[in-house]
Design a protein around this motif. Structure first.
Motif, mmCIF file in Angstrom:
data_model
loop_
_atom_site.group_PDB
_atom_site.id
_atom_site.type_symbol
_atom_site.label_atom_id
_atom_site.label_comp_id
_atom_site.label_asym_id
_atom_site.label_seq_id
_atom_site.Cartn_x
_atom_site.Cartn_y
_atom_site.Cartn_z
ATOM 1 N N GLY A 182 -3.610 -54.068 -47.347
ATOM 2 C CA GLY A 182 -4.953 -53.864 -47.851
ATOM 3 C C GLY A 182 -5.128 -52.640 -48.710
ATOM 4 O O GLY A 182 -6.239 -52.321 -49.106
ATOM 5 N N THR A 183 -4.068 -51.941 -49.022
ATOM 6 C CA THR A 183 -4.187 -50.705 -49.791
ATOM 7 C C THR A 183 -3.868 -50.893 -51.257
ATOM 8 O O THR A 183 -4.009 -49.978 -52.045
ATOM 9 C CB THR A 183 -3.233 -49.643 -49.225
ATOM 10 O OG1 THR A 183 -1.883 -50.092 -49.384
ATOM 11 C CG2 THR A 183 -3.512 -49.402 -47.752
ATOM 12 N N GLY A 184 -3.372 -52.059 -51.629
ATOM 13 C CA GLY A 184 -2.962 -52.286 -52.999
ATOM 14 C C GLY A 184 -1.457 -52.156 -53.174
ATOM 15 O O GLY A 184 -0.906 -52.552 -54.175
ATOM 16 N N ALA A 185 -0.767 -51.585 -52.176
ATOM 17 C CA ALA A 185 0.679 -51.486 -52.252
ATOM 18 C C ALA A 185 1.284 -52.878 -52.147
ATOM 19 O O ALA A 185 0.935 -53.661 -51.276
ATOM 20 C CB ALA A 185 1.193 -50.601 -51.114
ATOM 21 N N GLY A 186 2.193 -53.187 -53.026
ATOM 22 C CA GLY A 186 2.807 -54.506 -53.031
ATOM 23 C C GLY A 186 1.977 -55.553 -53.742
ATOM 24 O O GLY A 186 2.300 -56.738 -53.703
ATOM 25 N N ALA A 187 0.888 -55.155 -54.357
ATOM 26 C CA ALA A 187 0.047 -56.107 -55.073
ATOM 27 C C ALA A 187 0.779 -56.634 -56.294
ATOM 28 O O ALA A 187 1.708 -56.030 -56.800
ATOM 29 C CB ALA A 187 -1.258 -55.435 -55.492
ATOM 30 N N THR A 188 0.334 -57.787 -56.765
ATOM 31 C CA THR A 188 0.938 -58.403 -57.932
ATOM 32 C C THR A 188 0.348 -57.799 -59.196
ATOM 33 O O THR A 188 -0.851 -57.899 -59.433
ATOM 34 C CB THR A 188 0.693 -59.923 -57.923
ATOM 35 O OG1 THR A 188 1.217 -60.477 -56.732
ATOM 36 C CG2 THR A 188 1.368 -60.572 -59.122
ATOM 37 N N ALA A 189 1.163 -57.173 -60.006
ATOM 38 C CA ALA A 189 0.694 -56.611 -61.269
ATOM 39 C C ALA A 189 0.536 -57.727 -62.293
ATOM 40 O O ALA A 189 1.349 -58.649 -62.353
ATOM 41 C CB ALA A 189 1.675 -55.556 -61.779
ATOM 42 N N LYS A 190 -0.509 -57.641 -63.086
ATOM 43 C CA LYS A 190 -0.734 -58.667 -64.104
ATOM 44 C C LYS A 190 0.404 -58.715 -65.111
ATOM 45 O O LYS A 190 0.755 -59.773 -65.614
ATOM 46 C CB LYS A 190 -2.065 -58.420 -64.820
ATOM 47 C CG LYS A 190 -3.271 -58.751 -63.981
ATOM 48 C CD LYS A 190 -4.526 -58.929 -64.826
ATOM 49 C CE LYS A 190 -4.981 -57.640 -65.434
ATOM 50 N NZ LYS A 190 -6.257 -57.789 -66.177
ATOM 51 N N ARG A 191 0.998 -57.565 -65.395
ATOM 52 C CA ARG A 191 2.091 -57.565 -66.355
ATOM 53 C C ARG A 191 3.302 -58.316 -65.815
ATOM 54 O O ARG A 191 4.057 -58.913 -66.583
ATOM 55 C CB ARG A 191 2.479 -56.138 -66.734
ATOM 56 C CG ARG A 191 3.151 -55.327 -65.639
ATOM 57 C CD ARG A 191 3.655 -54.009 -66.184
ATOM 58 N NE ARG A 191 4.428 -53.273 -65.193
ATOM 59 C CZ ARG A 191 5.150 -52.192 -65.477
ATOM 60 N NH1 ARG A 191 5.158 -51.715 -66.717
ATOM 61 N NH2 ARG A 191 5.844 -51.586 -64.536
ATOM 62 N N ASP A 192 3.502 -58.316 -64.485
ATOM 63 C CA ASP A 192 4.604 -59.082 -63.905
ATOM 64 C C ASP A 192 4.351 -60.577 -64.030
ATOM 65 O O ASP A 192 5.257 -61.350 -64.353
ATOM 66 C CB ASP A 192 4.779 -58.715 -62.428
ATOM 67 C CG ASP A 192 5.269 -57.287 -62.235
ATOM 68 O OD1 ASP A 192 5.872 -56.742 -63.188
ATOM 69 O OD2 ASP A 192 5.037 -56.716 -61.158
ATOM 70 N N LEU A 193 3.103 -60.981 -63.766
ATOM 71 C CA LEU A 193 2.769 -62.395 -63.892
ATOM 72 C C LEU A 193 2.829 -62.829 -65.352
ATOM 73 O O LEU A 193 3.280 -63.933 -65.666
ATOM 74 C CB LEU A 193 1.385 -62.658 -63.306
ATOM 75 C CG LEU A 193 0.936 -64.129 -63.261
ATOM 76 C CD1 LEU A 193 1.960 -64.986 -62.526
ATOM 77 C CD2 LEU A 193 -0.428 -64.243 -62.600
ATOM 78 N N ALA A 194 2.388 -61.954 -66.265
ATOM 79 C CA ALA A 194 2.457 -62.272 -67.690
ATOM 80 C C ALA A 194 3.913 -62.453 -68.131
ATOM 81 O O ALA A 194 4.236 -63.375 -68.896
ATOM 82 C CB ALA A 194 1.792 -61.168 -68.512
ATOM 83 N N ALA A 195 4.801 -61.585 -67.662
ATOM 84 C CA ALA A 195 6.220 -61.709 -68.008
ATOM 85 C C ALA A 195 6.802 -62.994 -67.449
ATOM 86 O O ALA A 195 7.633 -63.643 -68.102
ATOM 87 C CB ALA A 195 6.989 -60.500 -67.487
ATOM 88 N N LEU A 196 6.376 -63.377 -66.248
ATOM 89 C CA LEU A 196 6.875 -64.617 -65.655
ATOM 90 C C LEU A 196 6.427 -65.833 -66.461
ATOM 91 O O LEU A 196 7.232 -66.720 -66.761
ATOM 92 C CB LEU A 196 6.394 -64.727 -64.209
ATOM 93 C CG LEU A 196 6.760 -66.021 -63.480
ATOM 94 C CD1 LEU A 196 8.264 -66.211 -63.419
ATOM 95 C CD2 LEU A 196 6.157 -66.022 -62.069
ATOM 96 N N VAL A 197 5.144 -65.894 -66.812
ATOM 97 C CA VAL A 197 4.622 -67.037 -67.558
ATOM 98 C C VAL A 197 5.282 -67.125 -68.942
ATOM 99 O O VAL A 197 5.728 -68.200 -69.367
ATOM 100 C CB VAL A 197 3.091 -66.936 -67.696
ATOM 101 C CG1 VAL A 197 2.557 -68.022 -68.623
ATOM 102 C CG2 VAL A 197 2.436 -67.047 -66.325
ATOM 103 N N ALA A 198 5.349 -65.991 -69.635
ATOM 104 C CA ALA A 198 6.007 -65.981 -70.939
ATOM 105 C C ALA A 198 7.477 -66.337 -70.800
ATOM 106 O O ALA A 198 8.048 -67.072 -71.634
ATOM 107 C CB ALA A 198 5.852 -64.610 -71.597
ATOM 108 N N GLY A 199 8.116 -65.838 -69.736
ATOM 109 C CA GLY A 199 9.527 -66.120 -69.533
ATOM 110 C C GLY A 199 9.807 -67.582 -69.235
ATOM 111 O O GLY A 199 10.848 -68.107 -69.631
ATOM 112 N N LEU A 200 8.904 -68.259 -68.545
ATOM 113 C CA LEU A 200 9.101 -69.676 -68.259
ATOM 114 C C LEU A 200 9.166 -70.489 -69.547
ATOM 115 O O LEU A 200 10.071 -71.307 -69.741
ATOM 116 C CB LEU A 200 7.972 -70.193 -67.365
ATOM 117 C CG LEU A 200 8.013 -69.740 -65.900
ATOM 118 C CD1 LEU A 200 6.711 -70.106 -65.197
ATOM 119 C CD2 LEU A 200 9.204 -70.348 -65.188
#
Length: 303
Positions: free
Chosen positions: A98-116
């Motif tokens: 609940g502190t934000g640690a380990g949260a998914t960064a938008k840049r990581d998801l963006a890299a994944l989508v672009a990478g697919l």
């Protein structure tokens, strides 16, 4: 630096290749003869052939006129357009504590989508390019094939997306692409929740006139989420958001309604411009969302 392409490969399953071929079909090098740079073979001259295609030395040896046939270059170019403004450096959801640690960064998801999309292109022998930037400037990487070049593209976008970056400027980035990229591409735009302004519709229409345009939307972190026990940070203001935001149920409801309206407006703006749109929920949904986006685009081209 952690490699990004292996993350993409780990997410990509076999059904992706079967579904996406409908949109990426169109012939590749060594399939058809035509204008190109690689010589295929020689054949006898027939009336109507371009005299520039005559092969004088082979014609002299054989005693008849021979013309050159080339391998037609029918490869696609997948252009990955990723805004790297500071809003893309935000996290999308709280971590398990609940502190934000380990949260998914938008840049990581963006890299994944672009990478697919980039990996599908690489597997089909296509070239991949990247356009990224923010209000401070824009950059375009030349198209090239191979997993190593795709890795360079993803790393460039990922490294440029920081909390210290300039504000996000999607319209400016797309205008830069419209001015500088002349060759027809399969253009994937990965963006967060931006306003569907008239300028965005105009530039999308301009791009659709030349390219195959797909838009993948990535959601924002909900600042009213009670699970954010550690609080949230406003990247634009450079200050933490007040804790009472997470205690106001009415505000939470209004925020959810506003997000839905903005998402719908962006989807409608893309449709009005002739582009396909799909929202990506999270990393687990990324592959399915990309397949839905490609399938929607394929069906749209048939109408």
């Amino acid at each position: 630096m952690t490699a990004l392409v292996p993350r993409v490969q780990a997410r990509l399953a076999l059904p992706a290749h079967r579904l996406v071929r409908g949109m990426l079909e169109g012939g590749y090098a060594a399939v058809h003869t035509g204008r190109g740079i690689e010589l295929a073979d020689l054949r006898p001259y027939v009336r109507g052939d371009d005299p520039k295609d005559l092969e004088p030395k082979a014609s002299a040896r054989s005693g008849e006129l021979l013309v050159k046939r080339y391998v037609a270059d029918r490869r696609h170019t997948a252009l990955l357009v990723v805004p790297t403004g500071r809003s893309m450096a935000a996290h999308r959801r709280p971590g398990p504590d609940g502190t934000g640690a380990g949260a998914t960064a938008k840049r990581d998801l963006a890299a994944l989508v672009a990478g697919l999309v980039g990996w599908l292109a690489v597997r089909h022998g296509d070239a991949v390019s990247l356009a990224h930037g923010d209000a401070g400037g824009h950059h375009v990487l030349r198209p090239a094939g191979g997993a190593a070049h795709l890795e360079r593209c993803l790393q460039a976008a990922h490294a440029a997306t920081t909390s210290e970056a300039a504000p996000t400027d999607l319209v400016g980035l797309l205008q830069h692409v419209a001015r500088t990229v002349r060759r027809r591409t399969i253009l994937l735009v990965v963006c967060d929740d931006v306003d569907a302004s008239p300028d965005l519709v105009v530039v999308l229409r301009r791009l659709v006139a030349q390219h195959e345009v797909l838009v993948a939307g990535i959601g924002e972190l909900d600042p009213t989420d009670p699970a954010l026990a550690g609080g949230t940070w406003d990247l634009d203001a450079g200050a933490p958001l007040p804790s009472w935001l997470r205690e106001d149920r009415r505000l939470r409801s209004e925020h959810a309604a506003g997000t839905a309206v903005r998402t719908r407006a962006l989807a409608e703006a893309a449709a009005a411009a002739g582009a396909s749109y799909e929202r990506v929920g999270d990393e687990d949904d990324a592959v399915r969302a990309v397949l839905r986006l490609l399938e929607r685009h394929r069906r749209g081209r048939r109408r």
